[in-house]
Design an enzyme around this catalytic site. Sequence first.
Site, PDB file in Angstrom:
ATOM      1  N   CYS A   7       0.854  -1.200   0.000  1.00  0.00           N
ATOM      2  CA  CYS A   7       0.000   0.000   0.000  1.00  0.00           C
ATOM      3  C   CYS A   7       0.887   1.246   0.000  1.00  0.00           C
ATOM      4  CB  CYS A   7      -0.913   0.018   1.220  1.00  0.00           C
ATOM      5  SG  CYS A   7      -2.387  -1.017   1.078  1.00  0.00           S
ATOM      6  N   ASP A  30      10.634  -5.967  -9.032  1.00  0.00           N
ATOM      7  CA  ASP A  30      10.901  -6.671  -7.773  1.00  0.00           C
ATOM      8  C   ASP A  30      12.306  -6.319  -7.293  1.00  0.00           C
ATOM      9  OD1 ASP A  30       9.563  -9.481  -6.386  1.00  0.00           O
ATOM     10  OD2 ASP A  30      11.634  -8.963  -5.895  1.00  0.00           O
ATOM     11  N   HIS A  46      -6.084  -2.108  -1.139  1.00  0.00           N
ATOM     12  CA  HIS A  46      -5.572  -3.252  -0.384  1.00  0.00           C
ATOM     13  C   HIS A  46      -6.511  -4.448  -0.508  1.00  0.00           C
ATOM     14  CE1 HIS A  46      -3.196  -5.384   2.581  1.00  0.00           C
ATOM     15  NE2 HIS A  46      -4.353  -5.870   3.013  1.00  0.00           N
ATOM     16  N   HIS A  97      -0.388  -8.434   0.551  1.00  0.00           N
ATOM     17  CA  HIS A  97      -1.134  -7.526  -0.335  1.00  0.00           C
ATOM     18  C   HIS A  97      -1.071  -8.193  -1.700  1.00  0.00           C
ATOM     19  CE1 HIS A  97      -2.057  -3.186  -1.782  1.00  0.00           C
ATOM     20  NE2 HIS A  97      -1.978  -3.927  -2.883  1.00  0.00           N
ATOM     21  N   HIS A  99      -0.511  -9.620  -5.140  1.00  0.00           N
ATOM     22  CA  HIS A  99       0.443  -9.227  -6.179  1.00  0.00           C
ATOM     23  C   HIS A  99       0.637 -10.369  -7.144  1.00  0.00           C
ATOM     24  CE1 HIS A  99       2.659 -10.701  -2.646  1.00  0.00           C
ATOM     25  NE2 HIS A  99       3.537 -11.235  -3.489  1.00  0.00           N
ATOM     26  N   HIS A 101       3.403 -11.757  -9.757  1.00  0.00           N
ATOM     27  CA  HIS A 101       4.758 -11.722 -10.280  1.00  0.00           C
ATOM     28  C   HIS A 101       4.691 -11.967 -11.788  1.00  0.00           C
ATOM     29  CE1 HIS A 101       6.761 -12.504  -6.259  1.00  0.00           C
ATOM     30  NE2 HIS A 101       5.582 -13.044  -6.011  1.00  0.00           N
TER      31      HIS A 101
HETATM   32  P1  AMP Z   1       5.774 -13.034  -2.325  1.00  0.00           P
HETATM   33  O1  AMP Z   1       6.917 -13.748  -1.648  1.00  0.00           O
HETATM   34  O2  AMP Z   1       5.063 -13.838  -3.360  1.00  0.00           O
HETATM   35  O3  AMP Z   1       4.819 -12.446  -1.291  1.00  0.00           O
HETATM   36  O4  AMP Z   1       6.417 -11.834  -3.123  1.00  0.00           O
HETATM   37  C1  AMP Z   1       6.842 -10.658  -2.497  1.00  0.00           C
HETATM   38  C2  AMP Z   1       7.891 -10.049  -3.397  1.00  0.00           C
HETATM   39  O5  AMP Z   1       8.070  -8.703  -2.998  1.00  0.00           O
HETATM   40  C3  AMP Z   1       9.269 -10.723  -3.313  1.00  0.00           C
HETATM   41  O6  AMP Z   1       9.627 -11.217  -4.615  1.00  0.00           O
HETATM   42  C4  AMP Z   1      10.196  -9.602  -2.850  1.00  0.00           C
HETATM   43  O7  AMP Z   1      11.461  -9.638  -3.462  1.00  0.00           O
HETATM   44  C5  AMP Z   1       9.412  -8.359  -3.234  1.00  0.00           C
HETATM   45  N1  AMP Z   1       9.674  -7.164  -2.447  1.00  0.00           N
HETATM   46  C6  AMP Z   1       9.716  -7.062  -1.097  1.00  0.00           C
HETATM   47  N2  AMP Z   1       9.962  -5.786  -0.730  1.00  0.00           N
HETATM   48  C7  AMP Z   1      10.054  -5.063  -1.881  1.00  0.00           C
HETATM   49  C8  AMP Z   1      10.284  -3.680  -2.176  1.00  0.00           C
HETATM   50  N3  AMP Z   1      10.459  -2.769  -1.204  1.00  0.00           N
HETATM   51  N4  AMP Z   1      10.323  -3.313  -3.469  1.00  0.00           N
HETATM   52  C9  AMP Z   1      10.162  -4.206  -4.456  1.00  0.00           C
HETATM   53  N5  AMP Z   1       9.918  -5.522  -4.241  1.00  0.00           N
HETATM   54  C10 AMP Z   1       9.870  -5.945  -2.970  1.00  0.00           C
HETATM   55 ZN    ZN Z   2      -1.848  -3.242   1.186  1.00  0.00          ZN
END
Ligand code: AMP
Ligand code: ZN
Length: 113
Positions: A7, A30, A46, A97, A99, A101
């Site tokens: 968020c 990422d 969210h 949250h 997402h 990939h």
């Molecule tokens: P997941 O493990 O599926 O919840 O994916 C979360 C993703 O967020 C991971 O691939 C992390 O590398 C990425 N991540 C965490 N913090 C950040 C950030 N500040 N900026 C960009 N990506 C992030």
């Molecule tokens: Zn959120």
Amino acid sequence: MNDCLFCKIAAGEIPSTKVYEDEYVYAFNDIDPKAPTHILFIPKQHIQSAAHIDGDNSFIVSKIFEAISKVAKDLGLDDGFRVVSNVGESAGQTVPHLHFHVLSGRDMTWPPG
Ligand code: AMP
Ligand code: ZN
């Protein structure tokens, strides 16, 4: 107070490398890429995970997939890409949250580990 990392990224309160943005969707690189191209697509609103999509918010998911399709064309991901959404800790979700990939630029195995 909302302490959600994504968020805050969508609101510009935490820096990110923006790839795409519209009224509903934000996409950014990422921070720990698992492929040469690794972009995260998130709703600005969210939503905790794909297990929390319902009739009231599912239109945002269609907006996210429109954005994925557009960005994939713009970036020329013509050799293919993978879209992944981890739901819950055992599936590897670390940020609560929703997402998606988008991974591209290398060969990938199936099934995933
Ligand atoms: P997941 O493990 O599926 O919840 O994916 C979360 C993703 O967020 C991971 O691939 C992390 O590398 C990425 N991540 C965490 N913090 C950040 C950030 N500040 N900026 C960009 N990506 C992030
Ligand atoms: Zn959120």
